[in-house]
Design an enzyme around this catalytic site. Sequence first.
Site, mmCIF file in Angstrom:
data_model
loop_
_atom_site.group_PDB
_atom_site.id
_atom_site.type_symbol
_atom_site.label_atom_id
_atom_site.label_comp_id
_atom_site.label_asym_id
_atom_site.label_seq_id
_atom_site.Cartn_x
_atom_site.Cartn_y
_atom_site.Cartn_z
ATOM 1 N N GLY A 1 3.480 -2.905 -7.480
ATOM 2 C CA GLY A 1 2.172 -3.438 -7.374
ATOM 3 C C GLY A 1 1.507 -3.287 -8.473
ATOM 4 O O GLY A 1 0.657 -4.256 -8.790
ATOM 5 N N HIS B 1 8.182 -0.907 -5.715
ATOM 6 C CA HIS B 1 6.856 -0.478 -5.986
ATOM 7 C C HIS B 1 6.123 -0.726 -7.271
ATOM 8 O O HIS B 1 6.052 0.134 -8.072
ATOM 9 C CB HIS B 1 6.827 1.251 -5.835
ATOM 10 N N GLU C 1 10.918 6.703 -0.849
ATOM 11 C CA GLU C 1 11.308 6.031 -2.468
ATOM 12 C C GLU C 1 11.811 7.083 -3.159
ATOM 13 O O GLU C 1 11.703 8.072 -3.199
ATOM 14 C CB GLU C 1 10.040 5.528 -2.780
ATOM 15 N N ALA D 1 0.808 -1.355 -0.126
ATOM 16 C CA ALA D 1 -0.004 0.196 0.048
ATOM 17 C C ALA D 1 0.854 1.264 -0.028
ATOM 18 O O ALA D 1 1.250 1.649 -0.978
ATOM 19 C CB ALA D 1 -0.906 -0.150 1.057
#
Length: 300
Positions: free
Chosen positions: A274, A272, A254, A224
């Site tokens: 996803g 990252h 990030e 998330a």
Amino acid sequence: MKILANDGLAQNAIDHFLNEGIEVDTNHYDKEELMKVGGDYNVIVVRSNTKIDREVAEALKGTNTSLVIRAGVGLDNIDINACKEVGIDVDYTPHSSKNAVTELVLGQMINLSRFLSLADRTTKEGQWNKKLYNGHEIAGKTLGVIGFGRIGQSLGEKALALGLKVIYYDLYKVENDYAEYFELDDLLKNADYISIHLPSLDKPLIGKRELDLMKETSILINYARGNAIDEEALIEALKNRKICGAAIDVFPNEPKVNEKYFELDNVALTPHIGASTYEAQNNIGNEIISIVDNYFGDKK
Ligand code: MLT
């Protein structure tokens, strides 16, 4: 009309806009450059790499830019108030990435339960660790979903087919016929797999106290936002085997990743990704086409 897709854009959307005679720039501009050139574009599309903070929004004030679109489910990298104050509208694409995210979560549940990445690496190094990699099945275990919105529910539905019992925690009880609502602490005590699907938070929901409540055999997954977990507390818990493992796709700063993770063999890291499937990005492309069509109508 000109669109800047600062973190890229699916080809279907690029083709659609080019066919309509709209210029599409897929170059990536860093913050300084974006503040200089961003105002040439009517629409700026971003993923998570580009931050439209107050400084950027103010640099875009009074320029051609009237719409910023976040290609994704979260708006945390956009200062919505600042955009509003300078007269820029903000939209996003919440419908497209649920399969991409939830398939990856399930993949990591299996990966960590069966040592897939570890076994791959050590086998390629010439080791034969058959006895070491005696894993666990996910069927019959309990999945605790924190945040039972579109993505959380999609994960719950897929998990059922794999024989998991699903429980969830959310601010609101969600009507459904398979997943029982648990208070957060109870979910943490009872779940074997815990997957977070919340928007960005001001302070971590999972810290030392919460990690201490979890089973020693449990696996924590965060696809998330990086700030949902206190990273130092998680690293300690993984190091001391207070929990069994974790899969982390999102990080507080990030693209920086806390190097303490690199020493741990019970954490699976991804950058990252996803929402990074062709299908999700195509669907996001379609959502962006609709947003631009509705926003500009015949004025394109
Ligand atoms: C999202 O909010 O959907 C993702 O963070 C998008 C991305 O991968 O940049």
